[in-house]
Design an enzyme around this catalytic site. Sequence first.
Site, PDB file in Angstrom:
ATOM      1  N   LYS A   1     -10.810  -3.178  -3.827  1.00 21.12           N
ATOM      2  CA  LYS A   1     -11.608  -1.957  -3.809  1.00 21.12           C
ATOM      3  C   LYS A   1     -10.590  -0.933  -4.434  1.00 21.12           C
ATOM      4  O   LYS A   1     -11.176   0.123  -5.161  1.00 21.12           O
ATOM      5  CB  LYS A   1     -11.778  -1.277  -2.535  1.00 21.12           C
TER       6      LYS A   1
ATOM      7  N   LYS B   1      -5.617  -9.785  -6.668  1.00 20.52           N
ATOM      8  CA  LYS B   1      -6.651 -10.056  -6.028  1.00 20.52           C
ATOM      9  C   LYS B   1      -7.701  -9.010  -6.207  1.00 20.52           C
ATOM     10  O   LYS B   1      -7.273  -7.908  -6.537  1.00 20.52           O
ATOM     11  CB  LYS B   1      -6.492 -10.166  -4.429  1.00 20.52           C
TER      12      LYS B   1
ATOM     13  N   LYS C   1       0.621  -1.294   0.085  1.00 21.75           N
ATOM     14  CA  LYS C   1      -0.078  -0.045  -0.059  1.00 21.75           C
ATOM     15  C   LYS C   1       0.626   1.417  -0.166  1.00 21.75           C
ATOM     16  O   LYS C   1       0.528   2.361  -0.512  1.00 21.75           O
ATOM     17  CB  LYS C   1      -0.968   0.217   1.251  1.00 21.75           C
TER      18      LYS C   1
HETATM   19  P1  AMP Z   1     -11.160  -4.709   3.420  1.00 23.99           P
HETATM   20  O1  AMP Z   1     -12.134  -4.437   2.256  1.00 23.99           O
HETATM   21  O2  AMP Z   1      -9.621  -4.606   3.081  1.00 23.99           O
HETATM   22  O3  AMP Z   1     -11.679  -4.232   4.682  1.00 23.99           O
HETATM   23  O4  AMP Z   1     -11.500  -6.537   3.729  1.00 23.99           O
HETATM   24  C1  AMP Z   1     -12.649  -7.062   4.301  1.00 23.99           C
HETATM   25  C2  AMP Z   1     -12.554  -8.313   4.417  1.00 23.99           C
HETATM   26  O5  AMP Z   1     -12.813  -8.942   2.970  1.00 23.99           O
HETATM   27  C3  AMP Z   1     -11.271  -9.017   4.836  1.00 23.99           C
HETATM   28  O6  AMP Z   1     -11.538 -10.149   5.673  1.00 23.99           O
HETATM   29  C4  AMP Z   1     -10.766  -9.501   3.482  1.00 23.99           C
HETATM   30  O7  AMP Z   1      -9.646 -10.616   3.772  1.00 23.99           O
HETATM   31  C5  AMP Z   1     -11.575  -9.747   2.785  1.00 23.99           C
HETATM   32  N1  AMP Z   1     -11.315  -9.651   1.567  1.00 23.99           N
HETATM   33  C6  AMP Z   1     -11.016  -8.495   0.458  1.00 23.99           C
HETATM   34  N2  AMP Z   1     -10.373  -8.556  -0.631  1.00 23.99           N
HETATM   35  C7  AMP Z   1     -10.706 -10.082  -0.978  1.00 23.99           C
HETATM   36  C8  AMP Z   1     -10.682 -11.066  -2.085  1.00 23.99           C
HETATM   37  N3  AMP Z   1     -10.469 -10.468  -3.210  1.00 23.99           N
HETATM   38  N4  AMP Z   1     -11.114 -12.307  -1.734  1.00 23.99           N
HETATM   39  C9  AMP Z   1     -11.437 -12.697  -0.633  1.00 23.99           C
HETATM   40  N5  AMP Z   1     -11.507 -11.891   0.351  1.00 23.99           N
HETATM   41  C10 AMP Z   1     -11.266 -10.766   0.375  1.00 23.99           C
END
Ligand code: AMP
Length: 344
Positions: free
Chosen positions: A209, A206, A114
């Site tokens: 967002k 992956k 990041k």
């Molecule tokens: P975040 O959007 O980074 O706050 O992620 C929220 C949750 O979604 C966390 O548990 C991440 O590990 C999961 N997550 C985010 N991106 C992915 C992805 N591409 N595949 C699976 N899980 C994800």
Amino acid sequence: MTFKQRVFSGVQPNGNLHLGNYLGAVVKFVELQTNYDCIYCVVDLHAITVWQDPKELPRTIREVTAAFIASGIDPKQHIVFNQSQVAEHAELAWIFNCVARLGWLNRMTQFKEKAGKDRERASVGLYAYPNLMAADILVYRATHVPVGDDQKQHLELSRDIAQKFNNDFGESIRAHGFGDAFFPQPEPLIQGPATRVMSLRDGTKKMSKSDPSDQSRINLTDDADTIALKVRRAKTDPEPLPSEVTGLEARPEADNLVGIYAALAGQAKADTLTEFGGAQFSTFKAALTDLLVAKLSPITAEMRRLVADPIYVDSVLADGSARAQVIAADTMKAVKDIVGFIRR
Ligand code: AMP
Ligand code: TRP
């Protein structure tokens, strides 16, 4: 000491919630409600580790809250709230800043990704972020943490922090009657067929967002036409689908689409391939679109309805925060005694 079993997890309000968040995290959040007391947090303090427009942030906080509720999380039976309403998160994070070692944080791969090349310009918060995450979990002395695969390293750090706190303050913990360990070792729950959903444009990256291309992800706010278009444009290879899971090796895009289908259908990839082995992508993509729309459109519709009612959503967050704070304040009282602070 045995700890009360409790689930905690968080999702950042920093843009559109996507299929990766849904399959990697939220689906498990919903399942765990049956057997655990669950606390689900919209982690707004984490979100501001990178710039968030103050005009947009309230909307994204409400949107993640709406996604939780629309996906089937019950905010009455369990707790749904936003992090900044419970000051104890930041308070415990400070103490953890003094427990965690620089060497530990220097190993965090997400910070490196990041922060990018210009690390000098990254916020201090982005660097200290894993300590706040440990505080989120441990301020509730949570024992189980459902997350996607990308959070594994942060969870390991949370365990290290819990252990070092327990060791460093061991004598004080015992003297205050908390037994041998004050914090549990939180257990990561990284399971299921879709712990890592990949980008629709590149099966080796992956779904995220922060990807500048909206075509790379399915957002929970996308309508049926948008989903259809994104799936049609999703990168594939020229071969038909294999009949066996081993045939997906070295075919990251095919593997990802089959994984998404299987996760949504609640089946193993092998079952999906029994049905679609030998099929062209055009056929499979049409079926995948139908399944995505069938599963996501009720959630999208409910999210829209909730987001249009901010008074209700804010009341859920206020109620959840008040209930979360009771638990967090109790932990902080004990932590202050253990550390040796004087309190009222
Ligand atoms: P975040 O959007 O980074 O706050 O992620 C929220 C949750 O979604 C966390 O548990 C991440 O590990 C999961 N997550 C985010 N991106 C992915 C992805 N591409 N595949 C699976 N899980 C994800
Ligand atoms: N760091 C997590 C992410 O980016 C979000 C998060 C913050 C979290 N605090 C947490 C997840 C505590 C689980 C437990 O996805």
